[in-house]
Design a protein around this motif. Structure first.
Motif, PDB file in Angstrom:
ATOM      1  N   SER A 353      34.431  64.009  78.134  1.00 40.72           N
ATOM      2  CA  SER A 353      33.700  65.253  77.866  1.00 40.72           C
ATOM      3  C   SER A 353      33.104  65.167  76.469  1.00 40.72           C
ATOM      4  N   ASN A 389      31.600  67.730  81.026  1.00 41.82           N
ATOM      5  CA  ASN A 389      32.503  66.715  81.628  1.00 41.82           C
ATOM      6  C   ASN A 389      31.714  65.778  82.546  1.00 41.82           C
ATOM      7  N   SER A 426      35.999  63.791  74.263  1.00 41.95           N
ATOM      8  CA  SER A 426      37.379  63.479  74.674  1.00 41.95           C
ATOM      9  C   SER A 426      37.368  62.361  75.722  1.00 41.95           C
ATOM     10  N   ALA A 429      38.812  64.413  80.164  1.00 35.94           N
ATOM     11  CA  ALA A 429      38.407  65.825  80.265  1.00 35.94           C
ATOM     12  C   ALA A 429      39.308  66.586  81.225  1.00 35.94           C
ATOM     13  N   GLU A 430      39.643  65.960  82.358  1.00 36.66           N
ATOM     14  CA  GLU A 430      40.417  66.729  83.350  1.00 36.66           C
ATOM     15  C   GLU A 430      41.481  65.926  84.084  1.00 36.66           C
TER      16      GLU A 430
END
Ligand code: FAD
Ligand code: S2G
Ligand code: ZN
Length: 472
Positions: A353, A389, A426, A429-430
């Protein structure tokens, strides 16, 4: 780490019963490798407790014997977080028998479910109560609420409803020493110290085993409209989401970006998917507006937004779904990308992201550096624009062998994560870190972040028996 003994196995069987214990290597197989077969491990045992009390007793017995536990839900994770190591000493603790929906409280707009409830079942239970549980992702038919919590799952509705962290009011956790922490509060306000539930959400099974949760319910959606739009660039996608947000506010509940490469893979490998346009375009977005009103003027809003986009040269072509079948077909195109990648050799996944406004520059920079250093690799870029993202995945050059391509995985990863860092982004992200990004986290996360995380881990799991080797 201890080793499993006959006595311990017997004690575990007394807790979970015959149905809750898998020793036979054949039956264990599906618990020992992930959805993509990217990770494989060995286990001394698979235990499937049917209640929180059974989970607590299993954890207590294993802690006493120094046996490491690997919590597992639907096993759809993409970072190898739910797969045991190769030692054969670990015990996989599957939550898939804990499928009670404990309480639906429409008045409090909450639902209390056990960790093994499949996400799709949770969505149905909310609908049966005339409500919406908004988390939605490609694996919703098999991922579990416990896994969604442990990975702080995101998916396609985050831009409107947030991720699992935002959808949760309370959790019940069996701690590494076997004690049950009952954090199942259904309160929207509780300022009595640290927000402990948030420690366990996103902890990927390394701080304890989530056995139940109190989740938020939302008003049911009663009208929606969905469009597939061809765009000239990623900048056009960023401009268009800004335009749609300005026009439709909270009604914008889906905005998924796909590159031509990702669409090509779907057209090639996912049955029943057809390109809505005669022309080939470089980028596409799937846009969805939804509202609680039965006859909200969604088509009008969408057409206004797209009209402006065409005028500004942000949109090249567009099709608006005319019925539920067409809506499903468009989402199938989007959700089919994951599966389609598996038919093109190894898919090196980078779930990054960056600030939404940086998406175009990220893609341009990463594309340039990758194509210079690894000519011929195929970049499969798609994702949830509203959250910044991107699933910036890499497939091998056409006609090349898997092995040499996989040998380049780390170098490719560093190019992508270096660019991510350059855009203050990052590296996860998920999907979480699991075992896939444990080393990368050491390289790209701030040292003090890591030190604080280790302090928490040491405080809650000093023996390091909860999902060792994952995340940290
Ligand atoms: P598992 O894979 O079983 O476990 C995941 C992690 O959680 C592991 O570390 C495991 O140890 C831990 N864990 C599992 N249950 C518990 C528990 N009860 N207590 C403590 N720890 C636990 N993810 C997204 O966020 N967004 C997406 O859009 C998305 N799309 C996907 C599409 C496809 C086709 C696939 C295959 C996966 C996708 N995923 C996505 C990844 C995955 O579905 C999510 O990470 C999901 O939340 C994992 O749930 P699970 O029950 O399968 O967990
Ligand atoms: C998605 C799935 C994982 C991948 O489809 O939104 O999270 O990269 C991803 O295939
Ligand atoms: Zn995703």
């Amino acid at each position: 780490m201890g080793r499993l003994t006959e006595t311990l196995t017997k004690s575990l069987e007394n807790v979970v019963g015959e149905a809750g214990l898998i020793r036979d290597s054949e039956r264990m197989q599906s618990y020992l490798s992930d959805w993509r077969n990217a990770y494989r491990g060995e286990a001394a045992l698979v235990v499937r407790p049917a209640s929180t009390a059974e989970v607590a007793e299993v954890v207590r017995l294993c802690a006493q014997a120094g046996i490491a536990l690997v919590p597992q839900g639907g096993n759809t994770g993409l970072c190898g977080g739910s797969i045991p190591d190769a030692s054969g000493d670990q015990v996989v603790l599957s939550l898939t028998r804990m499928t009670q929906i404990r309480q639906v409280d429409p008045g409090n707009e909450t639902i209390t479910v056990e960790a093994g409830v499949i996400l799709q079942r949770l969505q149905e239970a909310a609908a049966e109560a005339g409500r919406l549980f908004p988390l939605s992702l490609g694996a919703e038919g098999s991922c579990t609420v416990g896994g969604n919590l442990a990975t702080n799952a995101g998916g396609t509705a985050v831009l409107r409803y947030g991720n699992m962290r935002d959808l949760t009011l309370g959790v019940e956790v069996v701690l590494p020493d076997g004690r049950i922490w009952n954090g199942l509060r259904g309160l929207r306000k509780d300022n009595t110290g640290y927000d402990l539930k948030q420690l366990f959400i996103g902890s990927e099974g390394t701080l304890g085993i989530i056995t139940a949760a109190v989740l938020k319910l939302y008003p049911a959606v009663r009208s929606r409209t969905t469009a597939w739009v061809a765009l000239p660039s990623t900048q056009a996608a960023v401009d268009l989401i800004g335009r749609m947000r300005g026009l439709c506010g909270d009604r914008l509940t889906g905005f998924e970006l796909m590159s031509r490469q990702s669409v090509e893979f779907v057209l090639r490998h996912v049955a029943g998917c057809n390109d809505p346009f005669a022309e080939v375009h470089p980028w596409y977005v799937l846009i969805e507006l939804s509202d609680t009103l039965l006859d909200a003027p969604l088509n009008e809003m969408l057409e206004n937004g797209l009209g402006e986009a065409f005028e500004q040269g942000e949109a090249l072509d567009a099709v608006v779904a005319g019925n539920e079948t067409q809506v499903a077909a468009l989402w199938k195109m989007r959700e089919g990308i994951s599966e389609a990648q598996n038919h093109e050799g190894p898919s090196l996944k980078h779930d990054i992201s960056v600030p939404v406004s940086s998406i175009p520059a990220f893609i341009e920079t990463a594309d340039q550096q990758l194509q210079a250093a690894f000519p011929g690799v195929r970049i499969v870029a798609y994702g949830h624009v509203g959250d910044g993202n991107l699933h910036y995945n890499i497939s091998k050059p056409v006609g090349s062998e898997d092995a040499p391509f996989k040998a380049q995985a780390e170098a490719i990863m560093h190019v992508i994560y270096d660019v991510t860092r350059a855009f203050a982004g990052s590296i996860s992200a998920e999907h979480g870190l699991g075992q896939a990004k444990r080393e990368a986290a050491r390289r790209y996360k701030d040292p003090l972040d890591l030190e604080l995380m280790r302090t928490l881990k040491q405080a809650l799991d000093p023996a390091g028996l909860m999902n060792p080797g994952k995340l940290l």
